[in-house]
Write a protein that holds these residues in place. Structure first.
Motif, mmCIF file in Angstrom:
data_model
loop_
_atom_site.group_PDB
_atom_site.id
_atom_site.type_symbol
_atom_site.label_atom_id
_atom_site.label_comp_id
_atom_site.label_asym_id
_atom_site.label_seq_id
_atom_site.Cartn_x
_atom_site.Cartn_y
_atom_site.Cartn_z
ATOM 1 N N ASN A 10 0.850 -1.199 0.000
ATOM 2 C CA ASN A 10 0.000 0.000 0.000
ATOM 3 C C ASN A 10 0.874 1.232 0.000
ATOM 4 N N ILE A 11 0.315 2.342 -0.495
ATOM 5 C CA ILE A 11 1.070 3.586 -0.355
ATOM 6 C C ILE A 11 0.223 4.574 0.455
ATOM 7 N N SER A 100 11.383 -1.105 -7.401
ATOM 8 C CA SER A 100 10.216 -0.452 -7.978
ATOM 9 C C SER A 100 9.709 0.646 -7.049
ATOM 10 N N GLY A 101 10.384 0.817 -5.938
ATOM 11 C CA GLY A 101 10.038 1.917 -5.048
ATOM 12 C C GLY A 101 9.066 1.505 -3.973
ATOM 13 N N MET A 102 8.716 0.230 -3.959
ATOM 14 C CA MET A 102 7.780 -0.224 -2.952
ATOM 15 C C MET A 102 8.510 -1.027 -1.893
ATOM 16 N N ALA A 103 8.208 -0.726 -0.645
ATOM 17 C CA ALA A 103 8.760 -1.549 0.428
ATOM 18 C C ALA A 103 7.936 -2.827 0.433
ATOM 19 N N ASP A 280 7.615 7.801 -0.537
ATOM 20 C CA ASP A 280 7.901 7.214 0.771
ATOM 21 C C ASP A 280 9.392 7.341 1.076
ATOM 22 N N ALA A 281 9.929 6.404 1.837
ATOM 23 C CA ALA A 281 11.314 6.539 2.265
ATOM 24 C C ALA A 281 12.274 6.099 1.164
ATOM 25 N N GLY A 282 12.266 6.836 0.060
ATOM 26 C CA GLY A 282 13.124 6.512 -1.066
ATOM 27 C C GLY A 282 12.928 7.556 -2.144
ATOM 28 N N PRO A 283 13.658 7.446 -3.257
ATOM 29 C CA PRO A 283 13.601 8.479 -4.301
ATOM 30 C C PRO A 283 12.460 8.305 -5.299
ATOM 31 N N HIS A 284 11.790 7.147 -5.242
ATOM 32 C CA HIS A 284 10.753 6.866 -6.238
ATOM 33 C C HIS A 284 9.492 7.659 -5.922
ATOM 34 N N ILE A 285 8.788 8.043 -7.007
ATOM 35 C CA ILE A 285 7.634 8.924 -6.827
ATOM 36 C C ILE A 285 6.360 8.180 -7.209
ATOM 37 N N HIS A 286 5.305 8.438 -6.469
ATOM 38 C CA HIS A 286 3.997 7.851 -6.771
ATOM 39 C C HIS A 286 3.070 8.991 -7.135
ATOM 40 N N VAL A 287 2.420 8.866 -8.295
ATOM 41 C CA VAL A 287 1.509 9.930 -8.735
ATOM 42 C C VAL A 287 0.089 9.390 -8.717
#
Ligand code: DP6
Length: 323
Positions: A10-11, A100-103, A280-287
């Protein structure tokens, strides 16, 4: 008996970034998240008296010693609840890589809680499962129920759990997960980052702000006010990252491409595409965006320097058994 369960990551729209109790993983504030349908973890658990020790396997990857220990501690919790002392075999698989930016800890501990508790003979309610998953990783409690989820911060072990929020179909939300190039340096994990958040001079204010944002977004979701939802989502992104940047030592999670994406979203909004970002705690962005804008956004975002891939998700289901 082997039991297999599937859960989605989840984000967070309202972030969890600060603990009131480290051991119980009680958060400082309640939070809200979206379950992601495209990504999943499937975990199979088997308890057997013949096993001499716990065996934990990540198929197609490798757990670090620390990660394996965290899984074994969770098995201990499950054994404790069932009052047994039987060793287990755990095989887990993600259809997404950490990059992929997801924990994977949210879907991982949600799937492990469901499969593990069933395999040992427990029949936990959704609320009890959410509490159990939270003890493994805070955000995992939000991967037990599906859809848009609220984690009530609570005041003790039993009262801190997550449940789905009822929404009208018309919310029509898509989440674009944008993986960016990283320079290879190891990120500061959420547990450590959250620990450091307390050293920020803005910590107390930030927690009060989270509670206010929670009230705002709940109302906006109920009234289906897309722009209000988006405003809170972006404010929450900055709330977390300001805390990180002003921690001692400071943590800067973003890469140049993260900023390029944020600026692009600002620019597109000026042109009437009502999309909003979070990280979240990283460089990846969620739009987050509406389905009608998804295609255009994906093609604009893919063009940016430093963007590796864009994965488009809808709202995912609750954690469930596969066998
Ligand atoms: C930035 O749930 O990974 O994703 O409880 O220490 O395991 P632990 O932390 P974790 O933290 C997630 C933090 C976040 C924001 C959020 O999901 O709300």
């Amino acid at each position: 008996m082997k039991v297999k369960a599937k859960a989605h990551p989840n984000i967070a729209m309202v972030k969890y970034w600060g603990k009131a109790d480290d051991e119980l993983r009680l958060p400082m504030n309640s939070s809200i998240s979206i379950t992601l349908d495209k990504l999943w973890t499937v975990t199979e658990v088997e308890f057997d008296k013949r096993f001499k020790e716990d065996k934990v396997v990540l198929s197609g990857g490798d757990f670090s010693k620390k990660e394996r220990l965290r899984v074994v501690r969770h098995l201990d919790r499950i054994r404790g609840m069932a009052g047994v002392d039987i060793k287990a075999r755990v095989v887990t698989r993600n259809n997404f890589k950490k990059a992929s930016g997801m924990a994977s800890s949210a879907s991982g501990f949600a799937a492990l809680s469901l499969a593990g508790s069933k395999a040992v003979g427990l029949n936990l309610s959704e609320k009890e499962l959410s509490v159990l998953a939270r003890l493994g990783s805070g955000s995992a409690c939000r991967s037990i129920p599906g859809g848009i989820v609220i984690w009530h911060k609570g005041s003790d072990n039993k009262s801190s759990y997550a449940e789905s929020i009822k929404i009208g179909k018309s919310l029509d939300i898509r989440v674009l997960l944008i993986e960016v190039d990283q320079d290879g340096e190891k990120e500061v994990g959420s547990t450590r980052g959250m620990d450091l958040a307390k050293t920020s001079p803005y910590f107390t204010q930030a927690i009060k702000r989270a509670e206010r944002n929670l009230g705002k977004i709940k109302l906006a979701i109920r009234l289906n006010k897309w722009e209000k939802i988006g405003e809170v989502v972006e404010t929450e992104c900055f709330r977390l990252h300001v805390l990180a940047m002003t921690s001692k030592p400071a943590i800067l999670y973003w890469e140049p491409a993260s900023l390029r994406i944020m600026n692009k979203v600002f620019e597109l909004r000026e042109k009437g595409i009502m999309a909003y970002f979070t990280a979240d705690a990283g460089p990846h962005i969620h739009v987050i965006c509406k389905r009608k804008d998804e295609k255009q956004l994906m093609s604009e975002l893919k063009k940016l320097v430093g963007v590796k891939q864009v994965i488009s998700c809808g709202v995912g289901e609750r954690a469930r058994l596969l066998s």
